[in-house]
Scaffold this motif. Structure first.
Motif, PDB file in Angstrom:
ATOM      1  N   ALA A  68      55.413  12.400 -36.393  1.00  0.00           N
ATOM      2  CA  ALA A  68      55.908  12.568 -37.707  1.00  0.00           C
ATOM      3  C   ALA A  68      55.313  12.288 -38.728  1.00  0.00           C
ATOM      4  O   ALA A  68      55.172  12.685 -39.834  1.00  0.00           O
ATOM      5  CB  ALA A  68      57.095  11.592 -37.008  1.00  0.00           C
ATOM      6  N   ALA A  69      54.096  11.407 -38.651  1.00  0.00           N
ATOM      7  CA  ALA A  69      53.699  10.151 -39.899  1.00  0.00           C
ATOM      8  C   ALA A  69      51.913  11.450 -40.144  1.00  0.00           C
ATOM      9  O   ALA A  69      52.438  11.702 -40.812  1.00  0.00           O
ATOM     10  CB  ALA A  69      52.873   9.063 -39.317  1.00  0.00           C
ATOM     11  N   VAL A  70      51.395  11.232 -39.101  1.00  0.00           N
ATOM     12  CA  VAL A  70      51.422  13.292 -39.123  1.00  0.00           C
ATOM     13  C   VAL A  70      50.924  14.099 -39.921  1.00  0.00           C
ATOM     14  O   VAL A  70      50.881  14.580 -40.780  1.00  0.00           O
ATOM     15  CB  VAL A  70      50.082  13.422 -37.994  1.00  0.00           C
ATOM     16  N   GLY A  71      52.273  15.245 -39.704  1.00  0.00           N
ATOM     17  CA  GLY A  71      53.377  15.626 -40.450  1.00  0.00           C
ATOM     18  C   GLY A  71      53.232  15.044 -41.455  1.00  0.00           C
ATOM     19  O   GLY A  71      53.321  16.026 -42.578  1.00  0.00           O
ATOM     20  N   CYS A  72      54.191  14.051 -41.634  1.00  0.00           N
ATOM     21  CA  CYS A  72      54.558  13.599 -43.599  1.00  0.00           C
ATOM     22  C   CYS A  72      53.155  13.727 -44.323  1.00  0.00           C
ATOM     23  O   CYS A  72      52.819  14.594 -45.082  1.00  0.00           O
ATOM     24  CB  CYS A  72      54.373  12.147 -43.052  1.00  0.00           C
ATOM     25  N   LEU A  73      51.889  13.397 -43.274  1.00  0.00           N
ATOM     26  CA  LEU A  73      50.851  13.098 -44.061  1.00  0.00           C
ATOM     27  C   LEU A  73      49.919  14.448 -44.828  1.00  0.00           C
ATOM     28  O   LEU A  73      50.317  14.600 -45.805  1.00  0.00           O
ATOM     29  CB  LEU A  73      49.555  12.395 -43.469  1.00  0.00           C
ATOM     30  N   ASP A  74      50.092  15.321 -43.586  1.00  0.00           N
ATOM     31  CA  ASP A  74      49.722  17.111 -44.076  1.00  0.00           C
ATOM     32  C   ASP A  74      50.434  17.803 -45.428  1.00  0.00           C
ATOM     33  O   ASP A  74      50.516  17.984 -45.747  1.00  0.00           O
ATOM     34  CB  ASP A  74      49.482  17.557 -43.156  1.00  0.00           C
ATOM     35  N   TYR A  75      51.807  16.975 -44.955  1.00  0.00           N
ATOM     36  CA  TYR A  75      52.941  17.810 -45.786  1.00  0.00           C
ATOM     37  C   TYR A  75      52.942  17.066 -47.408  1.00  0.00           C
ATOM     38  O   TYR A  75      53.055  18.564 -48.377  1.00  0.00           O
ATOM     39  CB  TYR A  75      54.019  18.863 -45.040  1.00  0.00           C
ATOM     40  N   PHE A  76      52.834  16.364 -47.876  1.00  0.00           N
ATOM     41  CA  PHE A  76      53.522  15.725 -48.760  1.00  0.00           C
ATOM     42  C   PHE A  76      52.011  15.305 -49.250  1.00  0.00           C
ATOM     43  O   PHE A  76      51.674  14.796 -50.366  1.00  0.00           O
ATOM     44  CB  PHE A  76      54.142  14.684 -48.423  1.00  0.00           C
ATOM     45  N   PHE A  77      51.165  14.876 -48.239  1.00  0.00           N
ATOM     46  CA  PHE A  77      49.251  14.332 -49.423  1.00  0.00           C
ATOM     47  C   PHE A  77      48.465  14.787 -49.127  1.00  0.00           C
ATOM     48  O   PHE A  77      47.198  15.286 -49.738  1.00  0.00           O
ATOM     49  CB  PHE A  77      49.353  12.577 -49.430  1.00  0.00           C
ATOM     50  N   VAL A  78      47.978  15.272 -48.572  1.00  0.00           N
ATOM     51  CA  VAL A  78      47.474  16.792 -48.049  1.00  0.00           C
ATOM     52  C   VAL A  78      47.046  17.560 -48.692  1.00  0.00           C
ATOM     53  O   VAL A  78      48.236  18.813 -48.562  1.00  0.00           O
ATOM     54  CB  VAL A  78      46.878  17.235 -46.295  1.00  0.00           C
ATOM     55  N   ARG A  79      45.983  18.406 -49.498  1.00  0.00           N
ATOM     56  CA  ARG A  79      46.517  19.766 -50.403  1.00  0.00           C
ATOM     57  C   ARG A  79      45.942  20.800 -49.172  1.00  0.00           C
ATOM     58  O   ARG A  79      45.096  20.734 -48.345  1.00  0.00           O
ATOM     59  CB  ARG A  79      44.800  19.151 -51.223  1.00  0.00           C
ATOM     60  N   PRO A  80      46.439  21.831 -49.066  1.00  0.00           N
ATOM     61  CA  PRO A  80      47.844  22.166 -50.504  1.00  0.00           C
ATOM     62  C   PRO A  80      49.046  21.663 -50.261  1.00  0.00           C
ATOM     63  O   PRO A  80      49.425  21.240 -48.907  1.00  0.00           O
ATOM     64  CB  PRO A  80      47.895  23.542 -50.258  1.00  0.00           C
ATOM     65  N   ILE A  81      49.831  20.649 -50.780  1.00  0.00           N
ATOM     66  CA  ILE A  81      51.073  20.144 -50.816  1.00  0.00           C
ATOM     67  C   ILE A  81      51.722  20.928 -50.356  1.00  0.00           C
ATOM     68  O   ILE A  81      51.621  22.720 -50.193  1.00  0.00           O
ATOM     69  CB  ILE A  81      51.358  18.856 -51.855  1.00  0.00           C
ATOM     70  N   PHE A  82      53.140  19.875 -49.477  1.00  0.00           N
ATOM     71  CA  PHE A  82      54.418  21.609 -49.126  1.00  0.00           C
ATOM     72  C   PHE A  82      53.858  22.538 -48.588  1.00  0.00           C
ATOM     73  O   PHE A  82      54.383  23.419 -48.040  1.00  0.00           O
ATOM     74  CB  PHE A  82      55.023  21.585 -50.580  1.00  0.00           C
ATOM     75  N   LEU A  84      51.325  22.513 -44.109  1.00  0.00           N
ATOM     76  CA  LEU A  84      50.941  21.570 -43.157  1.00  0.00           C
ATOM     77  C   LEU A  84      49.723  22.236 -42.867  1.00  0.00           C
ATOM     78  O   LEU A  84      48.564  22.418 -41.851  1.00  0.00           O
ATOM     79  CB  LEU A  84      51.738  22.150 -41.293  1.00  0.00           C
ATOM     80  N   ARG A  85      48.762  23.320 -44.028  1.00  0.00           N
ATOM     81  CA  ARG A  85      47.661  23.184 -43.929  1.00  0.00           C
ATOM     82  C   ARG A  85      46.641  21.953 -44.689  1.00  0.00           C
ATOM     83  O   ARG A  85      47.380  22.002 -45.002  1.00  0.00           O
ATOM     84  CB  ARG A  85      47.228  25.066 -44.525  1.00  0.00           C
TER      85      ARG A  85
END
Ligand code: ADP
Length: 486
Positions: A68-82, A84-85
């Motif tokens: 879940a943490a990997v998912g949050c990191l990717d979704y909210f903080f890694v560009r492009p945000i929002f 999972l890319r």
């Protein structure tokens, strides 16, 4: 039943841990996102949550929260945000590094926890086994709340169901009524002053059995400042029984010691000189009868007088030996042919045979033993007189005394004296050898006790065995002199 209960409990625990982990992730994500913090900050905070969860929770909960943490990191903080890319290769490395680190942490911590749990379980098993072996249970007692914790062995000692919660009332119900007041008083007095206690008492169990317990407890303050007892209950029933039989053996010994002190020697001397004296009287009567005949048979009279002299000498030998015993002089040991000793004793006992037949089967090999002739005659005499006494009442079968000697494989001489008398109960077999054990109205119960001590003093063994048919066989062994012929 117990298994499903445990499985249910662990499922709910894991679910709760997952929920707590998710809440923490949510909070971190919200704060970091709200304050526009860069990727490293949520990464570290997520890792802290995973470490804490791994330390406290299950492997499954940590794994779920890691993903879940990997998912949050990717979704909210890694560009492009929002999404999972992952746009930048450097971000991909960061996400993968996070995934790897959280997996390693989860695995490592859960492994360490498992090892620690195994170690704890092993030491608990050892402790439980040691408690069972030593019949010692442990307990904890929080005086203020009345909470009592018992080990499995404590439950076993008190014969209580381990599923029940131990309480003072439950314990008191098991205590022997005669000891109850004392135990209550000891515990209450100690608890009032927070003192250690140590006492012994008995339990009266539902099946009527009585157990002896030794209880020892140490008072100490717990983290909250209230005091609690940590202690042990030891089942000392076996030790108590051994002590009791030791006391009764000591009491018997004291009685024997008293008997053999000057002035009270009579009983023991009477027992030993009674037989030669009875023979003297029998032979004197026989002599008188031969004299009273119209033509007195002087040959028979001479023979009777010879026997009187022989028995008189035996009596004085017995007395000399008792005097030597009192002076603690060792009695003389000589090289003896046991067959000869048997035949001498048979000659002495003929007067007692009273219609019983006598058969012998003596060892061919003339193996010598080292011993005191008079003492060994005394033993055989005692065994033969006992055998004759046991056959006195027998009317429905032949009264037969059978004496056998044999060289055994372990180079011991075996002497067996078999009768067709009343026989013995199995429970009597060892009791017979106790001092003062007798079933005869005129008996003293010293003969077998003295006989056993004589035989053991010669390095041998004396015991009784039931016959296949009616009656008993008394056997004794004596070590043979190495490579000897008597
Ligand atoms: P006492 O002859 O004075 O009773 P002992 O020590 O010689 O003392 O014997 C103890 C008891 O052992 C006897 O009273 C008798 O009950 C039992 N006993 C000994 N020998 C025999 C035997 N051959 N058969 C049955 N009982 C025997």
């Amino acid at each position: 039943m117990l298994m499903t209960l445990k499985q249910d409990q662990s499922f709910w625990r894991t679910a709760l841990e997952c929920l707590a982990g998710m809440l923490a992730l949510g909070l971190i994500t919200f704060c970091c996102f709200h304050f526009h913090l860069a990727v490293p900050t949520p990464t570290f905070l997520y890792l802290i949550v995973i470490v804490l969860l791994s330390l406290r929770g299950s492997f499954l909960a940590s794994a779920v929260v890691s993903f879940a943490a990997v998912g949050c990191l990717d979704y909210f903080f890694v560009r492009p945000i929002f999404s999972l890319r992952v746009g930048e290769p450097s971000d991909l490395v960061a996400v993968l590094a996070f995934l790897m680190t959280s997996a390693v942490i989860t695995r490592l911590v859960s492994r360490v926890r498992k090892l620690m749990q195994e170690k704890l379980q092993r030491s608990e098993t050892y402790l439980a086994e040691a408690q069972q072996l030593s019949h010692t249970g442990s307990f904890g007692w929080k005086v203020a709340t009345g909470e009592i914790i018992w080990s499995a062995e404590s439950f076993r000692i008190f014969q209580l169901d381990p599923k029940r919660k131990p309480t003072l009332e439950l314990i008191f119900a098991r205590i022997h009524p005669d000891d109850l007041a004392l135990v209550k008083q000891a515990i209450e007095a100690a608890a009032m002053e927070a003192r250690d206690f140590h006492f012994e008492h008995r339990l009266l169990l539902p099946d009527g059995a009585v157990k002896h317990l030794e209880v020892v407890a140490h008072a100490e303050k717990d983290d909250a400042g209230t005091f609690e007892y940590v202690g042990a209950v030891m089942d000392v029933t076996a030790r108590k029984r051994a002590e009791d039989s030791l006391h009764s053996a000591q009491a018997n010994l004291a009685r024997i010691a008293r008997l053999t002190t000057m002035g009270e020697l009579t009983a023991s001397i009477a027992h030993e000189v009674n037989q030669p004296l009875a023979a003297v009287v029998t032979n004197a009567n026989a002599g008188l009868r031969w004299l009273d005949r119209e033509t007195p048979d002087l040959g028979e009279v001479r023979e009777a007088i010879r026997r009187i002299i022989r028995d008189g000498n035996r009596g004085s030998e017995v007395i000399a030996r008792i005097r030597a015993l009192l002076k603690k002089k060792p009695t003389p040991r000589e090289r003896l042919d046991i067959n000869e000793v048997v035949q001498e004793t048979i000659a002495l006992t003929r007067v007692y045979l009273q219609g019983a037949s006598l058969q012998t089967e003596l060892a061919r090999a003339r193996t010598a033993v080292l011993g005191d002739r008079v003492q060994l005659q005394q033993v055989m005499l005692n065994l033969m007189v006992n055998a004759m006494d046991a056959m006195k009442e027998v009317t429905d079968r032949p009264r037969r005394l059978f004496i056998q000697t044999e060289v055994q494989e372990d180079n011991c001489m075996l002497v067996a004296i078999q009768d067709t008398g009343t026989g013995l109960e199995p429970a009597q077999m060892e009791q017979l050898f106790e001092a003062f054990y007798t079933t005869k109205p005129q008996g003293m119960g010293m003969g077998l006790a003295i006989s056993r001590s004589i035989i053991e003093g010669h390095g041998g063994r004396l015991w009784a065995e039931p016959n296949h048919g009616p009656g008993t066989t008394f056997k004794f062994t004596l070590p043979a002199v190495e490579g000897s012929t008597a």
